[in-house]
Design a protein around this motif. Structure first.
Motif, PDB file in Angstrom:
ATOM      1  N   SER A 213       0.820  -1.208   0.000  1.00 39.67           N
ATOM      2  CA  SER A 213       0.000   0.000   0.000  1.00 39.67           C
ATOM      3  C   SER A 213       0.858   1.265   0.000  1.00 39.67           C
ATOM      4  CB  SER A 213      -0.925   0.003   1.220  1.00 39.67           C
ATOM      5  OG  SER A 213      -0.160  -0.041   2.428  1.00 39.67           O
TER       6      SER A 213
ATOM      7  N   GLY B  28      -6.759  -7.271   1.072  1.00 40.02           N
ATOM      8  CA  GLY B  28      -8.044  -6.866   0.502  1.00 40.02           C
ATOM      9  C   GLY B  28      -8.148  -5.365   0.329  1.00 40.02           C
ATOM     10  N   LEU B  29      -7.696  -4.611   1.341  1.00 44.02           N
ATOM     11  CA  LEU B  29      -7.733  -3.153   1.238  1.00 44.02           C
ATOM     12  C   LEU B  29      -6.860  -2.649   0.092  1.00 44.02           C
ATOM     13  CD1 LEU B  29      -7.478  -2.344   5.063  1.00 44.02           C
ATOM     14  CD2 LEU B  29      -9.489  -2.018   3.606  1.00 44.02           C
TER      15      LEU B  29
ATOM     16  N   LYS C 279      -8.335  -3.476  -3.425  1.00 39.75           N
ATOM     17  CA  LYS C 279      -9.449  -2.588  -3.775  1.00 39.75           C
ATOM     18  C   LYS C 279      -8.956  -1.315  -4.452  1.00 39.75           C
ATOM     19  CE  LYS C 279     -13.572  -0.430  -1.781  1.00 39.75           C
ATOM     20  NZ  LYS C 279     -14.357  -0.190  -0.537  1.00 39.75           N
ATOM     21  N   THR C 280      -7.741  -0.863  -4.064  1.00 42.87           N
ATOM     22  CA  THR C 280      -7.222   0.387  -4.634  1.00 42.87           C
ATOM     23  C   THR C 280      -6.352   0.163  -5.869  1.00 42.87           C
ATOM     24  OG1 THR C 280      -5.311   0.285  -3.118  1.00 42.87           O
ATOM     25  CG2 THR C 280      -7.262   1.514  -2.387  1.00 42.87           C
TER      26      THR C 280
ATOM     27  N   ASP D  94     -13.265  -4.883  -5.981  1.00 44.41           N
ATOM     28  CA  ASP D  94     -14.309  -4.975  -4.953  1.00 44.41           C
ATOM     29  C   ASP D  94     -14.546  -6.423  -4.530  1.00 44.41           C
ATOM     30  OD1 ASP D  94     -14.724  -2.256  -4.901  1.00 44.41           O
ATOM     31  OD2 ASP D  94     -16.246  -2.311  -6.477  1.00 44.41           O
TER      32      ASP D  94
ATOM     33  N   TYR E 201     -11.725  -7.557  -2.283  1.00 46.44           N
ATOM     34  CA  TYR E 201     -11.848  -6.882  -0.986  1.00 46.44           C
ATOM     35  C   TYR E 201     -12.907  -7.549  -0.125  1.00 46.44           C
ATOM     36  CZ  TYR E 201     -13.356  -3.347   2.369  1.00 46.44           C
ATOM     37  OH  TYR E 201     -13.743  -2.697   3.522  1.00 46.44           O
TER      38      TYR E 201
ATOM     39  N   CYS F 203     -11.687 -10.991   1.012  1.00 49.30           N
ATOM     40  CA  CYS F 203     -10.654 -10.908   2.048  1.00 49.30           C
ATOM     41  C   CYS F 203     -11.238 -10.528   3.407  1.00 49.30           C
ATOM     42  CB  CYS F 203      -9.579  -9.903   1.630  1.00 49.30           C
ATOM     43  SG  CYS F 203      -8.518 -10.479   0.282  1.00 49.30           S
TER      44      CYS F 203
ATOM     45  N   THR G  91     -12.891  -1.731   9.858  1.00 47.06           N
ATOM     46  CA  THR G  91     -13.518  -2.171   8.609  1.00 47.06           C
ATOM     47  C   THR G  91     -15.041  -2.196   8.724  1.00 47.06           C
ATOM     48  OG1 THR G  91     -11.574  -3.528   8.111  1.00 47.06           O
ATOM     49  CG2 THR G  91     -13.589  -4.029   6.912  1.00 47.06           C
TER      50      THR G  91
END
Length: 786
Positions: A85, A156-157, A160-161, A181, A184, A187, A244
């Protein structure tokens, strides 16, 4: 694992929060993470391999510390999610590579951890909670479950990006607008499941502490530090789930647990400082335990019993048998003498002698033995037992069909030159060779059991030979796959009638596979004798038939869709049912097999070749699920589904496709894990002490072939050059392996057929009374390889 905690704080606090270091500092941390990944992989594969070959373990002495080598991958994966990330702003490609690597690590680590936790639960139930400081290890299961949940949630986060990926090429998976999506949501769901499992283990741990430590406190030792990390990662996961879900309950619970973990750390750190101060005052160096010797008045036998736990937890009866060799003139105690005497304990289970067969009396006639038909039967007899012991038309012969069919499939799917006429003709040549062998072996098997029905009952009761019945339907599926992909689709031969004939053959294969699975496993439970120390991965053969049949269903379904959407739909649903049942049973068997490898070490001799068999269920299941995902995407939503909201949903096809691709990648990761363990096993056994060539070598081709198939297909799905190259190289290695084994087999056949003497029914063979020469060969085969 300690290094990953530093990496996490360096990224999130130093780099992100305080903004120190910039891009060079982040890439320096990234390089350290790759070093940590390599060390973690070595700890996992080499560490567990050492447990299998260099150490002695038993179920009663097992503890949750078995998790330590494998949980390293999970911890490294969590750091990869944090790094991905952060590095996303500089390179989307580096971010994606880090993410995919982290997913691979957590898939392998979590699977191994769940296997060990299953064995550990059995140990707790059978041998109770470990006494003394051992009870502290009951908190260790919070480590892999909590850390894996944390890692998967971070992945997962980031997915998503980062997804859909702008440079995905022709990959429908990476380019899908919903893939980010979907991953995400998947996950987050998996993380909650793992949090639930961690909570379950936390409750068991608290109950264990209540029943032992709180009633009988133990002395403070360094083992207390093992309580902090697993509880800390569990608190981390609880807090992240609170963010979350935006849940006050999770936040409060996570914060309370985190405070408890900090208090625990303070207490253990304070006690450690006190202990260190005491040690410094007493001595300048830490105390070292002196070697133990029998005290005055203690006999060698009593001392040996006291020290039994110190040298590998020998079997009680075998240990008692070995006590006679313990005492020596010098009065010292030698562990090697006990181990030497252990080798003298041999357990042999012999079944009732079989009746003499009519053929044994018939061959006494020279006219029979001189006939061409008898010579042909003699050649088949020798073909079925390369070492001169296996009965003719033995079920294991169909492993030759499986291996040859795997090569035919590889030539069809090979990524470079795919679809060219030359590759298809080569695939077709292997197909017809395989078809001829299949027909010959099938006719011999039918003749054998028709002429000698008592052989059927003997094989059913055999704990080794009966497992090979599963090779028949699996060999047939390789013919089905090539018949559809090459003959029907590429060359356009046969049309609708030929395709539906192949579809009927597939349903026959499904029935046979189901019989092999349910009846075969039932026979293992009721008619055969098995034990953990004699177990091999051949236990997989009856259950993997379902996953192999399922993969053929995935091949047939797209072809039959142009004639009937309904027939395509029921084929895909039936295949999904088969792979779910087969894969579930296979994972159960693999868990037992993993325990067998650690407790009883890698099988000796030819048995070591079976370590490649786990690539079969993982590879074929991944291949099957991937094909079904492609089929589901094409046929769903289903127009004739009545009032079914599920089948009519406009997103159900894409959802199932994304789910199947994700599961297939996880199964590929597991197959890669087993492949590495298999190579390490070969390096430590076969490469150092080569074994004699036998038909068991054919069992190497099919599992490696389906693993190469899955790798190549994933390369197409992801449009990944790395997967294509790796899959192509592995496929070439499999083809070379088939060539070597086939060449060696031809030499063995030539030698056996041209032997002037030593007929398979020679009366001079040392068979027991009432046992035919052929049956004696089968018994000797079991004795040498079983």
């Amino acid at each position: 694992m300690g290094a990953t905690t530093l990496i996490n704080v360096a990224v999130e606090v130093i780099y992100i929060h305080f903004g120190i270091g910039g891009k060079p500092f982040l890439y320096f941390i990234w390089a350290i993470w790759w070093l940590d990944v390599i060390i973690s992989a070595l700890c996992c594969w080499v560490g567990v391999h050492a447990m299998m070959i260099k150490q002695k373990h038993s179920l009663d002495t097992m503890s949750a510390r078995w998790l330590l080598p494998v949980v390293t991958l999970i911890v490294a994966s969590s750091s990869g999610g944090i790094l991905a990330s952060a590095i996303q702003r500089y390179s989307m490609y580096h971010c994606l590579v880090t993410l995919v690597t982290s997913v691979f690590l957590v898939a392998v680590g979590l699977t191994l951890a769940l296997m060990i936790l299953t064995i550990y639960l059995a140990r707790l139930i059978i041998h109770n909670i470990p006494p003394g400081h051992g009870v502290l290890s009951v908190f260790l299961p919070l480590g892999p479950t909590g850390q894996a949940g944390f890692a998967i949630l971070i992945h997962g986060l980031t997915f998503k990006t980062t997804l859909p990926y702008g440079h995905s090429g022709s990959s429908e998976f990476l380019g899908s607008s919903t893939v980010g999506d979907f991953l995400y949501l998947a996950c987050v769901s998996i993380s909650f499941v793992l949090w639930s499992l961690a909570t379950m283990w936390m409750m068991y741990a608290l109950l264990a502490l209540h029943s032992t430590v709180l009633r009988s406190p133990v002395q403070f030792k360094i083992a207390f530090w093992g309580l902090v990390f697993p509880n800390g990662v569990y608190a981390n996961l609880s807090i992240l789930l609170g963010e979350t879900f935006d849940s006050t309950a999770f936040r409060v619970y996570g914060a309370s647990y985190a405070v408890a973990v900090i208090c625990l750390w303070v207490y253990i750190a304070a006690r450690s400082l006190v202990e260190i101060k005491k040690l410094i005052l007493l001595s300048n160096e830490l105390p070292v335990e002196a070697p133990q010797h029998p005290s005055a008045g203690t006999s060698q036998t009593e001392f040996a019993v006291e020290q039994k736990e110190g040298f590998d937890q020998l079997d009680l009866h075998a240990f008692a048998f070995s006590l006679s060799s313990i005492s020596h003139p010098r009065g010292d105690f030698r562990e090697k003498d006990v181990l030497l005497n252990m080798k003298c304990l041999v357990w042999i289970e012999a079944g009732p002698p079989l009746d003499i067969l009519k053929l044994d009396r018939a061959v006494e006639s020279k006219s029979v033995t001189a006939s061409p038909v008898f010579r042909l039967l003699f050649a088949a007899e020798r073909l079925g037992r390369f070492d001169g012991h296996m009965s003719k038309a033995h079920p294991a012969l169909f492993a030759v069909i499986m291996g040859t069919g795997a090569v035919s499939n590889l030539l069809h799917i090979f990524p470079y030159g795919k679809g060219t006429r030359g590759m298809m003709i080569a695939s077709l040549a292997f197909f017809f060779l395989n078809l001829i062998l299949f027909c010959v072996f099938s006719l011999l098997a039918l003749a054998k059991y028709a002429m000698y029905p008592d052989r059927w009952r003997a094989v059913i009761h055999s704990p080794a030979n009966s497992l090979y019945f599963g090779t028949f339907p699996m060999g047939l599926t390789t013919l089905i796959n090539v018949a559809v992909d090459v003959i029907h689709i590429y060359f356009g031969i046969g049309g609708k009638g030929f395709l539906y004939f192949i579809w009927a053959v597939w349903w026959f294969d499904v029935v046979v596979s189901a019989l092999c699975c349910w009846v075969g496993v039932h026979a293992m439970m009721t008619k055969q004798k098995h034990s953990l120390d004699t177990m091999s991965s051949r236990w997989l053969l009856p259950v993997v038939t379902l996953t192999v049949a399922s993969s053929s269903g995935g091949v047939i379904a797209p072809a039959i869709r142009q004639y009937s959407m309904y027939h395509c739909f029921i084929t895909v649903v039936s295949s999904a049912f088969l792979v779910v049942v087969g894969l579930t049973l296979a994972l159960m068997v693999l868990t037992i097999y993993f325990a067998r490898l650690i407790i009883h070490n890698i099988p000796p001799g030819h048995g070591v070749l079976s370590v490649f068999l786990p690539l079969g269920p993982t590879g074929t299941a991944g291949f099957s699920i991937l094909l079904q995902g492609i089929a589901f995407k094409a046929i769903l939503p289903y127009a004739h589904s009545g009032s079914s909201d599920f089948l009519q949903s406009p997103t159900v096809g894409d959802f199932l496709y994304l789910a199947c691709v994700s599961i297939a990648f996880i199964l590929w990761s597991l197959a890669t894990m087993w492949m590495v363990y298999a190579l390490l096993a070969l390096h430590s056994t076969v490469f150092r002490s080569p074994v004699e060539f036998k038909i068991a070598f054919w069992g190497l081709v099919f599992p490696n072939g389906v693993y190469a198939n899955l790798t190549i297909l994933l390369g197409e799905i992801f449009d990944s050059t790395a997967f294509r190259i790796y899959g192509a190289l592995y496929a070439i290695a499999v083809i070379c392996l088939w060539t070597c084994i086939a060449t060696r087999s031809l030499f063995e056949i030539k030698e056996l057929v041209t032997q002037p003497k030593g007929l398979p029914f020679d009366a001079s063979s040392p068979s027991s009374a009432g046992t035919s020469q052929t049956d004696f060969g089968v018994e000797q085969k079991l004795g040498s390889e079983g």
